[in-house]
Design a protein around this motif. Sequence first.
Motif, PDB file in Angstrom:
ATOM      1  N   ARG A 133     -23.413 -25.941 -45.136  1.00  0.00           N
ATOM      2  CA  ARG A 133     -24.314 -26.855 -44.227  1.00  0.00           C
ATOM      3  C   ARG A 133     -23.484 -28.307 -43.716  1.00  0.00           C
ATOM      4  O   ARG A 133     -23.158 -28.375 -42.373  1.00  0.00           O
ATOM      5  CB  ARG A 133     -25.166 -27.953 -44.992  1.00  0.00           C
ATOM      6  N   ASP A 134     -22.797 -28.569 -44.094  1.00  0.00           N
ATOM      7  CA  ASP A 134     -21.563 -30.020 -43.821  1.00  0.00           C
ATOM      8  C   ASP A 134     -20.638 -28.842 -42.645  1.00  0.00           C
ATOM      9  O   ASP A 134     -20.884 -30.495 -41.757  1.00  0.00           O
ATOM     10  CB  ASP A 134     -21.197 -29.986 -44.796  1.00  0.00           C
ATOM     11  N   HIS A 135     -20.037 -28.150 -43.693  1.00  0.00           N
ATOM     12  CA  HIS A 135     -19.085 -27.278 -41.914  1.00  0.00           C
ATOM     13  C   HIS A 135     -19.685 -26.778 -40.993  1.00  0.00           C
ATOM     14  O   HIS A 135     -19.116 -26.841 -39.648  1.00  0.00           O
ATOM     15  CB  HIS A 135     -18.801 -26.193 -42.488  1.00  0.00           C
ATOM     16  N   ILE A 136     -20.854 -26.329 -41.028  1.00  0.00           N
ATOM     17  CA  ILE A 136     -21.695 -26.666 -39.979  1.00  0.00           C
ATOM     18  C   ILE A 136     -22.351 -27.689 -39.222  1.00  0.00           C
ATOM     19  O   ILE A 136     -22.326 -26.760 -37.523  1.00  0.00           O
ATOM     20  CB  ILE A 136     -23.298 -26.066 -39.986  1.00  0.00           C
ATOM     21  N   LEU A 137     -22.889 -27.908 -39.344  1.00  0.00           N
ATOM     22  CA  LEU A 137     -23.091 -29.471 -38.608  1.00  0.00           C
ATOM     23  C   LEU A 137     -21.523 -30.097 -38.024  1.00  0.00           C
ATOM     24  O   LEU A 137     -21.558 -30.539 -36.960  1.00  0.00           O
ATOM     25  CB  LEU A 137     -23.439 -30.502 -39.494  1.00  0.00           C
ATOM     26  N   GLY A 138     -19.858 -30.252 -38.971  1.00  0.00           N
ATOM     27  CA  GLY A 138     -19.149 -30.689 -38.826  1.00  0.00           C
ATOM     28  C   GLY A 138     -18.017 -29.402 -37.579  1.00  0.00           C
ATOM     29  O   GLY A 138     -17.790 -30.471 -36.142  1.00  0.00           O
ATOM     30  N   LEU A 139     -18.659 -28.143 -37.547  1.00  0.00           N
ATOM     31  CA  LEU A 139     -18.347 -27.543 -36.335  1.00  0.00           C
ATOM     32  C   LEU A 139     -19.009 -27.479 -35.185  1.00  0.00           C
ATOM     33  O   LEU A 139     -18.738 -28.185 -34.093  1.00  0.00           O
ATOM     34  CB  LEU A 139     -18.934 -26.123 -36.591  1.00  0.00           C
ATOM     35  N   LEU A 140     -20.811 -28.194 -34.916  1.00  0.00           N
ATOM     36  CA  LEU A 140     -21.070 -27.975 -34.036  1.00  0.00           C
ATOM     37  C   LEU A 140     -21.407 -29.946 -32.811  1.00  0.00           C
ATOM     38  O   LEU A 140     -20.982 -29.352 -31.596  1.00  0.00           O
ATOM     39  CB  LEU A 140     -22.970 -28.251 -34.385  1.00  0.00           C
ATOM     40  N   SER A 141     -20.439 -30.831 -34.175  1.00  0.00           N
ATOM     41  CA  SER A 141     -20.425 -31.869 -33.612  1.00  0.00           C
ATOM     42  C   SER A 141     -18.571 -31.554 -32.743  1.00  0.00           C
ATOM     43  O   SER A 141     -19.016 -32.434 -31.675  1.00  0.00           O
ATOM     44  CB  SER A 141     -20.396 -32.905 -34.577  1.00  0.00           C
ATOM     45  N   ALA A 142     -17.991 -31.279 -33.190  1.00  0.00           N
ATOM     46  CA  ALA A 142     -16.278 -30.958 -32.616  1.00  0.00           C
ATOM     47  C   ALA A 142     -17.766 -30.281 -31.799  1.00  0.00           C
ATOM     48  O   ALA A 142     -16.555 -30.939 -29.856  1.00  0.00           O
ATOM     49  CB  ALA A 142     -15.607 -30.165 -33.391  1.00  0.00           C
ATOM     50  N   PHE A 143     -17.390 -29.293 -31.028  1.00  0.00           N
ATOM     51  CA  PHE A 143     -17.939 -28.163 -29.886  1.00  0.00           C
ATOM     52  C   PHE A 143     -18.440 -29.701 -29.029  1.00  0.00           C
ATOM     53  O   PHE A 143     -18.178 -29.275 -27.717  1.00  0.00           O
ATOM     54  CB  PHE A 143     -18.827 -27.388 -30.108  1.00  0.00           C
ATOM     55  N   VAL A 144     -19.205 -30.261 -29.301  1.00  0.00           N
ATOM     56  CA  VAL A 144     -20.173 -31.302 -28.530  1.00  0.00           C
ATOM     57  C   VAL A 144     -19.640 -32.147 -27.464  1.00  0.00           C
ATOM     58  O   VAL A 144     -18.877 -33.204 -27.162  1.00  0.00           O
ATOM     59  CB  VAL A 144     -21.655 -31.964 -29.421  1.00  0.00           C
ATOM     60  N   THR A 145     -18.322 -32.560 -29.125  1.00  0.00           N
ATOM     61  CA  THR A 145     -18.111 -33.496 -28.722  1.00  0.00           C
ATOM     62  C   THR A 145     -16.703 -33.147 -27.229  1.00  0.00           C
ATOM     63  O   THR A 145     -15.960 -34.184 -26.349  1.00  0.00           O
ATOM     64  CB  THR A 145     -17.197 -34.294 -29.799  1.00  0.00           C
ATOM     65  N   GLY A 146     -16.845 -32.240 -27.645  1.00  0.00           N
ATOM     66  CA  GLY A 146     -14.648 -32.016 -26.884  1.00  0.00           C
ATOM     67  C   GLY A 146     -15.696 -31.453 -25.637  1.00  0.00           C
ATOM     68  O   GLY A 146     -14.727 -31.782 -24.431  1.00  0.00           O
ATOM     69  N   ASN A 147     -16.979 -31.261 -25.226  1.00  0.00           N
ATOM     70  CA  ASN A 147     -16.842 -30.812 -23.763  1.00  0.00           C
ATOM     71  C   ASN A 147     -17.711 -31.849 -22.890  1.00  0.00           C
ATOM     72  O   ASN A 147     -17.492 -31.858 -21.854  1.00  0.00           O
ATOM     73  CB  ASN A 147     -17.791 -29.730 -24.404  1.00  0.00           C
ATOM     74  N   ALA A 148     -18.058 -32.298 -24.413  1.00  0.00           N
ATOM     75  CA  ALA A 148     -18.497 -34.013 -23.248  1.00  0.00           C
ATOM     76  C   ALA A 148     -17.143 -34.247 -23.195  1.00  0.00           C
ATOM     77  O   ALA A 148     -17.033 -35.822 -21.703  1.00  0.00           O
ATOM     78  CB  ALA A 148     -19.689 -35.220 -24.385  1.00  0.00           C
ATOM     79  N   ARG A 149     -16.302 -35.128 -23.382  1.00  0.00           N
ATOM     80  CA  ARG A 149     -15.016 -35.289 -23.252  1.00  0.00           C
ATOM     81  C   ARG A 149     -14.603 -34.921 -21.686  1.00  0.00           C
ATOM     82  O   ARG A 149     -14.164 -35.452 -20.833  1.00  0.00           O
ATOM     83  CB  ARG A 149     -14.104 -35.086 -24.727  1.00  0.00           C
ATOM     84  N   GLU A 150     -14.800 -33.349 -21.607  1.00  0.00           N
ATOM     85  CA  GLU A 150     -14.838 -33.061 -19.991  1.00  0.00           C
ATOM     86  C   GLU A 150     -15.903 -32.884 -19.577  1.00  0.00           C
ATOM     87  O   GLU A 150     -14.970 -33.380 -18.075  1.00  0.00           O
ATOM     88  CB  GLU A 150     -14.291 -31.612 -20.431  1.00  0.00           C
ATOM     89  N   ALA A 151     -17.086 -33.212 -19.587  1.00  0.00           N
ATOM     90  CA  ALA A 151     -17.681 -33.741 -18.984  1.00  0.00           C
ATOM     91  C   ALA A 151     -17.982 -35.219 -18.341  1.00  0.00           C
ATOM     92  O   ALA A 151     -17.424 -35.130 -16.778  1.00  0.00           O
ATOM     93  CB  ALA A 151     -19.110 -33.173 -19.139  1.00  0.00           C
ATOM     94  N   LEU A 152     -16.832 -35.942 -18.991  1.00  0.00           N
ATOM     95  CA  LEU A 152     -16.913 -37.293 -18.734  1.00  0.00           C
ATOM     96  C   LEU A 152     -15.720 -38.235 -17.624  1.00  0.00           C
ATOM     97  O   LEU A 152     -15.593 -38.228 -16.953  1.00  0.00           O
ATOM     98  CB  LEU A 152     -16.773 -38.139 -19.998  1.00  0.00           C
TER      99      LEU A 152
END
Length: 249
Positions: free
Chosen positions: A155-174
């Motif tokens: 459960r924790d790994h799923i949320l961590g994976l999702l957060s890492a993906f979102v953060t990386g993509n948001a960094r590119e968008a910004l």
Amino acid sequence: MSTADDVRTLVRLLWRGRGEPQAPRRGPRQRVTVDEVVGKAIALADERGLAAVSMRTLAAELGVGPMTLYTYVPTRDVLVALMVDHVAGDPMPGPASTVRQSLAEIAHHLRAEYLAHPWLIDANPWRQVLGPHRLARYERQLEVLEPLDISDLDRDHILGLLSAFVTGNAREALAADAAVADSGMTDVEWWEVVAPELDAVIPDGEFPLADRVGTVAGEHHQAPGAPDEVFDFGLERLLDGLAPLIGEG
């Protein structure tokens, strides 16, 4: 966070109003509250970026002296941690009809939060002390996964994976937005300058795959990349990969 004392102070400030009541503060009546300090700091960071949030600048915005501000928030690191927790208080989307859809909505919410508060990208240290809002957010996210027959570590790994993906993509968008703002050129205008220079130094046929794929992608996106489109594509593929754990939904 620089010292153990700072960490202890941060925990008390994050959870202010909880636990034992604090003794009355001696001296003149406070002119502002911690909530007002944090709110002004967030507004300043939203407008000018995190680097602009110095204790001196913030004190001037609040109409207090710099030394007075330190009686509310002892360090800038503590202030930034309070800012992060405050933003996390924005309501998360409620559970959807499937776990997959719930995770997709969480991802979209987190990405929108980064785009609304770009400074969050630079204010997310590894040892982030959990405040009431961040902990409540984690609780809500875990509730989405509660129906699944998986381990708590998964459960924790799923949320961590999702957060890492979102953060990386948001960094590119910004970064894409910042490139346009800093250069004063659109991506198309930038490429009109760069393309002839590259053509002059790269022999035809030296990089055939990059030329073929890059041409198709460039013509489609009219930009070096497309963070929004990549986010949608990547999120679907990520959720596909998690299907054995979360279901197809």
